[in-house]
Write a protein that holds these residues in place. Structure first.
Motif, PDB file in Angstrom:
ATOM      1  N   GLN A 204       0.843  -1.189   0.000  1.00 36.96           N
ATOM      2  CA  GLN A 204       0.000   0.000   0.000  1.00 36.96           C
ATOM      3  C   GLN A 204       0.881   1.242   0.000  1.00 36.96           C
ATOM      4  OE1 GLN A 204      -3.323   0.068  -0.261  1.00 36.96           O
ATOM      5  NE2 GLN A 204      -3.356  -2.179  -0.349  1.00 36.96           N
ATOM      6  N   ARG A 209      -2.425   7.322  -3.619  1.00 40.94           N
ATOM      7  CA  ARG A 209      -3.071   6.082  -4.047  1.00 40.94           C
ATOM      8  C   ARG A 209      -2.172   5.292  -4.981  1.00 40.94           C
ATOM      9  NH1 ARG A 209      -4.682   6.198  -9.333  1.00 40.94           N
ATOM     10  NH2 ARG A 209      -4.965   8.225 -10.367  1.00 40.94           N
ATOM     11  N   GLY A 257       1.110   9.143  -5.883  1.00 43.59           N
ATOM     12  CA  GLY A 257       1.386   8.405  -4.655  1.00 43.59           C
ATOM     13  C   GLY A 257       2.871   8.301  -4.369  1.00 43.59           C
TER      14      GLY A 257
END
Length: 896
Positions: A204, A209, A257
């Motif tokens: 993650q 994102r 991200g």
């Protein structure tokens, strides 16, 4: 007595040992008084009663020792007492203790260092969730003799849509991009990936994102993710970086991200991750451009996954169109089959063989060190025979004496392990900081809890094992001989000498195995150094790479002219004698491999022609690289810009196809079935492009700019420059090269600057690393073996001083006395050498994969190792033997 009272009583007694001893003494005296009173009641006089009581109770000291053994606290106290006694005895012999600890530290330190490498490289799991379920999607293609085939985009889509065994599938490709607008232009490494790539790894982002399917749309806005290091170094770790645009290869990309600080993928240097942006409607069946990774569903085995991939491979021809110029049977003729492997195996490669061989080598060194210390302990225990006999005579149990001896050896083992751990820490730190070994996962190597536990285990095991020999021989002494006036029976002397001689033979045998192993690696290194790599003067060749994005310079010819302009600017620098361009630095195996058709040698109908290495070159390539033109000539700039259909081939390809390199000239070839036939105008000497220890691949050299039907462009946009100059490697030259490139295009960074000599040494790094470690281990083993032999002969001289004195008094020549002891040493080393040769013949087979053009039974290596060992043994025996001849006969006889 309750358990609680036993515990509290034991703690109280451990806290006040003097009171506990007094209590035991009072208990023995009380029993003695009661027994005396009982005998007095039977009519004996007081003296007779006390004598009878003492005879009944036996040795008071032994009784007290037996009482101390009752109760958990007494057992612990006895162990601590023995431990304190062992420490005092070792402290009283600093020379012996220092020599033993130092010897063990060498063996344990080397073993710990190699184990830490094995733990970091082979044992530690990859830094992902459930890493055992991650597999690399690789294949084999026996039809074209390829043992490791990447994944095609067509197969990626099929595996994603049709799989029954994969939880998720991703595809990736490593690369580098030119980033501008953040100061000076820079070449930034990273990955292009499919949108589910990070999901496969279960990673993650730390900020923002991950990629979505929309990011893979070629019509959408380009996006990018940053590594934690690049985010902090270029953007100061600002959270406002999300949504900001940066110029990547001349195209704006939006930052969506930031990856977590712990993220790493294999051993790739990653600053950026970009979406691969595949258009499924444009994907053709055959294009093995990328690498794949998948996560298995829970409970799925590798065999089941391979079976499911084999099923899906049969679906490919019906779901995707064949490439232009290829017939419908091409995919089937490749005989593609699955070869899925754990992802960690792809990262580690075949380095495991090398590391296990090295662990075996240092394990032998540790065995030699333990044998050496066991010999020292035997000598020391022999000097304590009378002490041990007296202790046994006054009631000390065999187990107690054996325990004390084993405690001493265990203390030596632990102390040796502590110092060995310090040596291992220094060695590992130096290894990680250096570029010597070229090991995968090198930054995962550390002294962690697993390594600490391993060190403690081998230290205790070593101390226990080498302490068993003196414990068995001396813990139960023969009182008659040990307490006799001479204390030296002939049989006992021979027995003790025999034990030490056996240990020396073991040391010599193990040392010879290590000498042979290091000799084989030395012969391998020499063989590799004799190999012609296909170029000359590597220290004088500077290499560097640039990349010209299609977004910045879309026209192929203009791109090539810009690259030529840069070439001429570099050519004008002081000291530069030749400059050329090619695709891929030699020895780095980084170019394309594709089938090549030969006009006069058509393969059987429907068959795929052999795979050849493709390289694209500029004029002057042969002279800049220091290669040799076997026949013909190179293409010139006019032919390049006119797209004249010409090509060059490597010597091995010319001999394979036309037997004689000169006969290759005028022949015509083409890649697959597309494009014009191209005339072979030159034959170049073979290049070991996959590494010095690998066979030279068959190479086709195409012009830098060429016709390329069906492709977006025909220019080489990321050429490697080969710059021949005696200034190679200097900072000044690199600064001048950067200025030369900037004078043509200030937006082009210079990347991957290094000398070809550095690349050449890296190709030999694994062999050099193995050679250095085995050579060090072999040298240390030889030294320890000679020291052990020296000790045995010295002891023999000391024990036979009287005999030597008698011999000299009766007229024996001093040379004969010296020869007698030297013969003894040579006999021991000879027996050890014979045993070592037999062991080496069997054990060196395990290192066959590390050797190059050298047999594991190489007679020269075995002869050289044996000669070195015998010579060292002769020297080690001569020194103490020479001392024996200096004995004064009268002094020797008077001493007895």
């Amino acid at each position: 007595m309750s358990v609680w009272r036993q515990v509290t009583r034991g703690i109280r007694m451990l806290g006040n040992r003097r009171a506990a001893d007094q209590e035991i003494a009072e208990e023995v005296n009380h029993y003695l008084e009661e027994s005396t009173a009982m005998f007095a009641a039977r009519g004996l006089t007081p003296d007779e009663a006390r004598r009878a009581a003492r005879m009944e109770i036996g040795n008071e000291t032994a009784v007290r020792e037996q009482i101390r053994e009752y109760g958990w606290e007494n057992t612990i106290d006895t162990w601590f007492a023995d431990l304190r006694y062992a420490v005092r005895r070792l402290g009283g012999k600093p020379g012996f203790t220092t020599a033993s600890i130092f010897t063990l530290a060498l063996g344990i330190g080397a073993t710990t260092a190699i184990f830490s490498v094995i733990d970091g490289v082979l044992v530690k799991p990859l830094p992902y969730q459930r890493p055992e379920r991650l597999v690399a999607l690789s294949h084999i293609a026996p039809g074209i003799h390829i043992k490791d085939l990447n994944i095609a985009a067509s197969l990626y889509f099929i595996y994603s849509e049709e799989s029954r065994v994969f939880q998720d599938v991703g595809m990736w490709q490593s690369g580098a991009w030119t980033v501008t607008g953040l100061g000076n232009p820079e070449d930034v490494p990273g990955l292009t990936v499919t949108n589910r790539f990070l999901t496969v790894l279960e990673v993650q982002p730390a900020l923002g994102r991950s990629f979505l399917p929309s990011d893979d749309d070629t019509r959408g806005e380009r996006t990018v993710m940053l590594s934690d290091g690049y985010w902090k170094s270029r953007f100061g770790g600002e959270r406002s970086v999300l949504g900001r645009r940066i110029m990547v290869n001349g195209t704006a990309a939006t930052i969506i991200g930031v990856l977590p600080p712990s993220f790493q993928f294999l051993d790739r240097k990653i600053s950026l991750i970009l979406p691969l942006r595949l258009n499924r409607t444009e994907v053709r069946l055959i294009s093995f451009c990328c690498q794949g990774v998948a996560r298995l569903k829970p409970g799925v085995t590798l065999a089941q996954a391979n079976a499911d991939v084999a099923r899906m491979l049969l679906l490919a021809p019906s779901k995707f169109p064949m490439n232009l110029g290829l017939n419908g049977r091409t995919f089937t003729d490749l005989l593609i089959a699955p070869n899925l492997r754990p992802l960690k195996d792809v990262l580690v490669g075949d380095i495991g063989n090398t590391l296990w061989v090295l662990l075996g080598g240092v394990g032998l060194l540790m065995a030699i060190a333990c044998t050496n210390v066991a010999n020292l302990l035997l000598v020391r225990a022999d000097g304590r025979r009378q002490e041990l006999a007296i202790r046994a005579a006054i009631g000390a149990a065999w187990g107690r004496i054996a325990r004390e001896l084993l405690l001493e050896s265990s203390l030596l083992g632990v102390a040796g392990g502590a110092f060995g751990l310090a040596l291992a820490y220094a060695a590992v730190h130096a290894l990680v900081a250096s570029d010597l070994a070229q090991l995968p996962r090198i930054h995962d190597i550390s002294i962690d809890p697993a390594v600490l536990a391993f060190t403690l285990a081998i230290s205790l095991a070593a101390g226990f094992v080498f302490g068993l020999i003196p414990a068995f021989k001396y813990a139960r002494p023969r009182l008659s001989s040990a307490l006799g006036s001479d204390g030296r029976s002939v049989s006992q002397s021979k027995e003790r000498h025999h034990a030490r001689s056996v240990l020396v033979v073991v040391q010599v045998a193990l040392a010879l195995v290590l000498l042979v192993a290091s000799g084989l690696m030395m012969r391998t290194f020499q063989a590799l150094r004799r190999v012609d790599p296909g170029f000359a003067g590597a220290p004088e060749i500077e290499t560097m790479r640039i990349f010209i994005p299609a977004e910045q310079v879309p026209d192929p010819e203009r791109t090539t002219r810009m690259e030529e302009a840069i070439l001429h600017k570099i050519e004008a620098l002081a000291g530069v004698s030749a400059v050329a361009m090619t695709t891929g630095t030699p020895l780095e195996s980084c170019c394309d491999n594709n089938p090549v058709r030969v006009e006069d040698q058509a393969p059987r109908e429907g068959a795929t022609p052999p795979i050849r290495r493709f390289k694209y070159i500029s004029p002057g390539y042969v002279s800049a690289l220091g290669s040799r033109l076997i026949a013909g000539r190179e293409p010139n700039w006019t032919e390049i810009y006119n797209r004249t259909p010409v090509a060059m081939v490597s010597e091995n390809m010319a001999r394979e196809l036309w037997k004689d390199p000169s006969k290759a000239l005028g022949k015509r070839i083409r890649p697959m079935s597309i494009g014009d036939w191209r005339e072979v105008i030159g034959v170049v000497a073979d290049l070991r492009d996959d590494g010095i220890d690998q066979k030279a691949p068959s190479i086709v050299y195409w012009p830098l700019l060429r016709e390329n039907p069906g492709a977006a462009g025909a220019a080489t946009r990321s050429p490697v420059y080969l710059i021949r100059t005696p200034r190679a490697g200097s900072i000044g030259l690199r600064q001048e090269i950067q200025k030369a490139v900037a004078s043509v295009n200030p937006n082009l960074p210079v990347a991957d600057v290094k000398t070809l000599e550095a690349v050449y040494k890296r190709s030999l790094a694994r062999t050099s690393f193995t050679l250095v470690l085995l050579a060090i281990a072999g040298s240390m083993a030889l030294l320890l073996g000679v020291v052990g032999l020296y000790g045995v002969i010295s002891y023999s001289v000391a024990r036979r001083t009287r005999e030597v004195g008698i011999r000299l008094a009766l007229g024996a020549r001093r040379q004969n006395v010296t020869r007698m002891f030297v013969r003894q040493g040579l006999a021991l080393s000879g027996i050890g050498a014979i045993c070592g040769l037999a062991a080496a013949l069997g054990l060196t087979r395990l290192m066959r994969s590390l050797l190059f053009e050298v047999s594991t039974a190489d007679p020269l290596t075995y002869a050289g190792a044996s000669a070195a060992l015998v010579l060292a043994a002769a020297i080690g025996s001569y020194i103490p033997a020479r001392r024996a001849t200096r004995v004064d006969p009268m002094e020797a006889l008077r001493a007895e």
